[in-house]
Structures are given as C-alpha cells and as structure tokens.
Design a protein around this motif. Sequence first.
Motif, short mmCIF file in Angstrom:
data_model
loop_
_atom_site.label_atom_id
_atom_site.label_comp_id
_atom_site.label_asym_id
_atom_site.label_seq_id
_atom_site.Cartn_x
_atom_site.Cartn_y
_atom_site.Cartn_z
N THR A 159 10.46 -2.17 -7.07
CA THR A 159 11.55 -2.39 -6.13
C THR A 159 12.39 -1.13 -6.03
OG1 THR A 159 11.62 -4.72 -6.76
CG2 THR A 159 13.50 -3.87 -5.52
N VAL A 160 12.58 -0.66 -4.79
CA VAL A 160 13.39 0.52 -4.50
C VAL A 160 14.48 0.09 -3.53
CG1 VAL A 160 13.40 2.85 -3.54
CG2 VAL A 160 11.41 2.05 -4.83
N ARG A 161 15.73 0.41 -3.87
CA ARG A 161 16.86 0.07 -2.98
C ARG A 161 17.11 1.26 -2.07
NH1 ARG A 161 21.09 -2.87 -5.89
NH2 ARG A 161 19.70 -4.55 -5.27
N THR A 162 16.79 1.10 -0.79
CA THR A 162 16.97 2.15 0.22
C THR A 162 18.25 1.87 0.99
OG1 THR A 162 15.80 1.02 2.01
CG2 THR A 162 14.45 2.28 0.45
N ARG A 163 18.59 2.76 1.90
CA ARG A 163 19.77 2.55 2.75
C ARG A 163 19.64 1.28 3.59
NH1 ARG A 163 21.20 8.18 5.76
NH2 ARG A 163 21.74 9.36 3.92
N ARG A 164 18.41 0.91 3.91
CA ARG A 164 18.18 -0.25 4.77
C ARG A 164 17.96 -1.54 4.00
NH1 ARG A 164 14.49 3.51 8.08
NH2 ARG A 164 15.95 4.28 9.62
N GLY A 165 17.98 -1.46 2.67
CA GLY A 165 17.78 -2.65 1.86
C GLY A 165 16.70 -2.44 0.82
N ASP A 166 16.43 -3.49 0.05
CA ASP A 166 15.43 -3.41 -1.00
C ASP A 166 14.02 -3.44 -0.42
OD1 ASP A 166 17.55 -3.43 -2.71
OD2 ASP A 166 17.08 -5.34 -3.65
N VAL A 167 13.17 -2.56 -0.94
CA VAL A 167 11.76 -2.50 -0.53
C VAL A 167 10.93 -2.91 -1.74
CG1 VAL A 167 9.90 -1.01 0.27
CG2 VAL A 167 12.23 -0.63 1.09
N LEU A 168 10.14 -3.98 -1.59
CA LEU A 168 9.23 -4.43 -2.64
C LEU A 168 7.85 -3.88 -2.34
CD1 LEU A 168 11.63 -6.46 -2.83
CD2 LEU A 168 9.97 -8.03 -3.77
N ILE A 169 7.29 -3.15 -3.31
CA ILE A 169 6.01 -2.49 -3.13
C ILE A 169 5.05 -3.02 -4.18
CG2 ILE A 169 4.83 -0.26 -3.09
CD1 ILE A 169 7.74 0.95 -2.74
N GLY A 170 3.91 -3.52 -3.78
CA GLY A 170 2.89 -3.95 -4.73
C GLY A 170 2.40 -2.75 -5.53
N THR A 171 2.24 -2.92 -6.84
CA THR A 171 1.82 -1.80 -7.67
C THR A 171 0.47 -1.24 -7.24
OG1 THR A 171 0.96 -3.33 -9.33
CG2 THR A 171 3.17 -2.45 -9.70
N GLY A 172 -0.39 -2.05 -6.67
CA GLY A 172 -1.69 -1.58 -6.20
C GLY A 172 -1.60 -0.70 -4.97
N ALA A 173 -0.46 -0.73 -4.27
CA ALA A 173 -0.28 0.08 -3.07
C ALA A 173 0.33 1.44 -3.37
CB ALA A 173 0.59 -0.67 -2.06
N VAL A 174 0.89 1.62 -4.57
CA VAL A 174 1.56 2.88 -4.91
C VAL A 174 0.53 4.01 -4.99
CG1 VAL A 174 2.86 4.10 -6.71
CG2 VAL A 174 3.43 1.73 -6.15
N ARG A 175 0.81 5.10 -4.29
CA ARG A 175 -0.08 6.26 -4.29
C ARG A 175 0.52 7.45 -5.02
NH1 ARG A 175 -2.84 2.64 -3.46
NH2 ARG A 175 -4.17 2.25 -1.69
N ALA A 176 1.85 7.61 -4.97
CA ALA A 176 2.53 8.73 -5.62
C ALA A 176 4.00 8.38 -5.80
CB ALA A 176 2.39 9.99 -4.78
N ALA A 177 4.63 9.08 -6.74
CA ALA A 177 6.06 8.88 -6.97
C ALA A 177 6.64 10.16 -7.55
CB ALA A 177 6.30 7.72 -7.93
#
Length: 96
Positions: free
Chosen positions: A63-81
């Motif tokens: 979960t990342v809190r952006t200016r537009r709200g919280d974004v939930l990202i499935g761990t399988g979709a993460v490519r880089a950080a």
Amino acid sequence: MVPPTSGSTSSPVPSSAALDLLAGLPSGTRVSVRYALPADDASGLPLTDALGELIGLAEGTVTVRTRRGDVLIGTGAVRAARVVPPAPPRRRPRRD
C-alpha cells in the motif's frame, strides 16, 4: 497514474529484491513502486508507478499513499521499487 519519477536517491531494483527492499522500510518512507497493470486496463499501458508514502505490506499487497489516495498493489505485480527524496514544498499560486 503517476509518471516515472526523477531525482531518486537509489536505483530501481528488480521484483523480488524490490519486495525485500519495501519489507525492510519503515512506514512513511517515500517510495516509487513500478507495477504491472492488468492486460485489460483501459490505459493500454503495461506498467505504471505509484509515488508516495509506503503504508506497508500485508496479505499479498503493498500500500502506497499517493496524492490521489491509497494505491493497493498486488505483490505479484511489483516490478521495481526505490526510495525517493522528500517532495519539494508546494509553491503558492502566482497572482497577476
């Protein structure tokens, strides 16, 4: 959708290393997370970024809190950080 960021303090890391990086960071750390979009996404783009404060990892999601709200990202979709520097202060609107 958040465009790719510039001025980062660290290089992007590949997916499993990205999850390890995110798991080791405290909540509130400013991050950029690149992740895959579903094939049927209306934008037609394969990847996008979430830029904001890391809220945490739980139950297969990041979960990342952006200016537009919280974004939930499935761990399988993460490519880089990566960790990014604090946002610059917002400017006041110009008056003419």
